[in-house]
Design an enzyme around this catalytic site. Sequence first.
Site, PDB file in Angstrom:
ATOM      1  N   ARG A 198      -3.765 -10.357   4.658  1.00 15.82           N
ATOM      2  CA  ARG A 198      -4.217 -10.257   3.257  1.00 15.82           C
ATOM      3  C   ARG A 198      -3.066  -9.684   2.444  1.00 15.82           C
ATOM      4  O   ARG A 198      -2.756  -8.500   2.552  1.00 15.82           O
ATOM      5  CB  ARG A 198      -5.463  -9.357   3.203  1.00 15.82           C
ATOM      6  CG  ARG A 198      -6.075  -9.245   1.820  1.00 15.82           C
ATOM      7  CD  ARG A 198      -7.281  -8.319   1.837  1.00 15.82           C
ATOM      8  NE  ARG A 198      -7.885  -8.246   0.531  1.00 15.82           N
ATOM      9  CZ  ARG A 198      -7.445  -7.456  -0.452  1.00 15.82           C
ATOM     10  NH1 ARG A 198      -6.421  -6.652  -0.252  1.00 15.82           N
ATOM     11  NH2 ARG A 198      -8.036  -7.467  -1.627  1.00 15.82           N
ATOM     12  N   LYS A 211       0.812  -1.225   0.000  1.00 14.52           N
ATOM     13  CA  LYS A 211       0.000   0.000   0.000  1.00 14.52           C
ATOM     14  C   LYS A 211       0.849   1.280   0.000  1.00 14.52           C
ATOM     15  O   LYS A 211       2.040   1.271   0.317  1.00 14.52           O
ATOM     16  CB  LYS A 211      -1.001  -0.029   1.156  1.00 14.52           C
ATOM     17  CG  LYS A 211      -2.182  -0.965   0.806  1.00 14.52           C
ATOM     18  CD  LYS A 211      -3.297  -0.955   1.812  1.00 14.52           C
ATOM     19  CE  LYS A 211      -4.428  -1.864   1.292  1.00 14.52           C
ATOM     20  NZ  LYS A 211      -5.438  -2.144   2.299  1.00 14.52           N
TER      21      LYS A 211
END
Length: 283
Positions: A249, A215
């Site tokens: 995840r 991210k």
Amino acid sequence: MKPDAPYAIMGILNVTPDSFSDGGTYEESGAAVTQAARMAAEGASIVDVGGESTRPGAGPVPAEAELRRVLPVVDGIGALGLDVQISVDTMKLEVAEAAVAAGATYVNDVTAFRHDPEMASLVADRGLDCCLMHMLGEPRTMQDEPRYDDVVDDVRAFLEERLAAAVAAGVPEERVQLDPGIGFGKTVEHNLELLRRLGELQAIGRPLVIGTSRKTFLGRITGREVAERVHATVATSVLAYERGARVFRVHDVAPTADALAVTAATLAGRWSPTTPRTSRTTT
Ligand code: HH2
């Protein structure tokens, strides 16, 4: 999560043209199913299939398009008989229903059943597992100056309220996992504060899912492009495990699996061997 496993790795499979990290890579369902098999072999026990990007700025995708992307992949994973739980990453009831009919048993809803409250009934009636995630606003606008009184307190209150709503709708508490939603309406500082004080969210009492994979905040800290954020992702997963997260995840399953195996063994003071494996191909 498998009953005796200390943690679960959820492999990310975005069947989208525009996901921020792997957009376009697995648009063709054969390539997506091959990637699912690879992630299972590398240690994923859940594969999260998504047909709508929720990256900052992304707009909604019609249900028909999402179904066309997701269903052949869920079918293909089922046909291979992989030892993985199939998760569908969607906020749409219609998509979740079809994916469940095709074999998915986990609903990952980034709106925590707010987009479609009927999602809770689907999860309750079909005995599914689910992940309820925190997001401030909606993907199109969520990164426009997000503000909190105290990000951890606010996220905790939200997750407690969504857990209570799911239970009130008939979902057994044991079926619910919670996620602070790293990057969903959060500044770099908000993300770091959530990771640093993850123990306060773990105190809610449900397994925590954490999704830091590749991210933007990792890119901001390290100066790395998306594909080069694996080490940074692994660092956050190790730290989050130590602070109580149990489902990870990630796009990069193999490095995460190695790092978590060593972390869990160290923290528990015991270990069990893994069958020798190599990433090199032998001929
Ligand atoms: N992050 C993304 C999507 N779904 N679900 C959960 N539970 N937690 C997350 O942190 C999370 C999520 C966004 O990442 P990605 O799937 O890699 O990208 P995109 O939304 O662009 O497809």
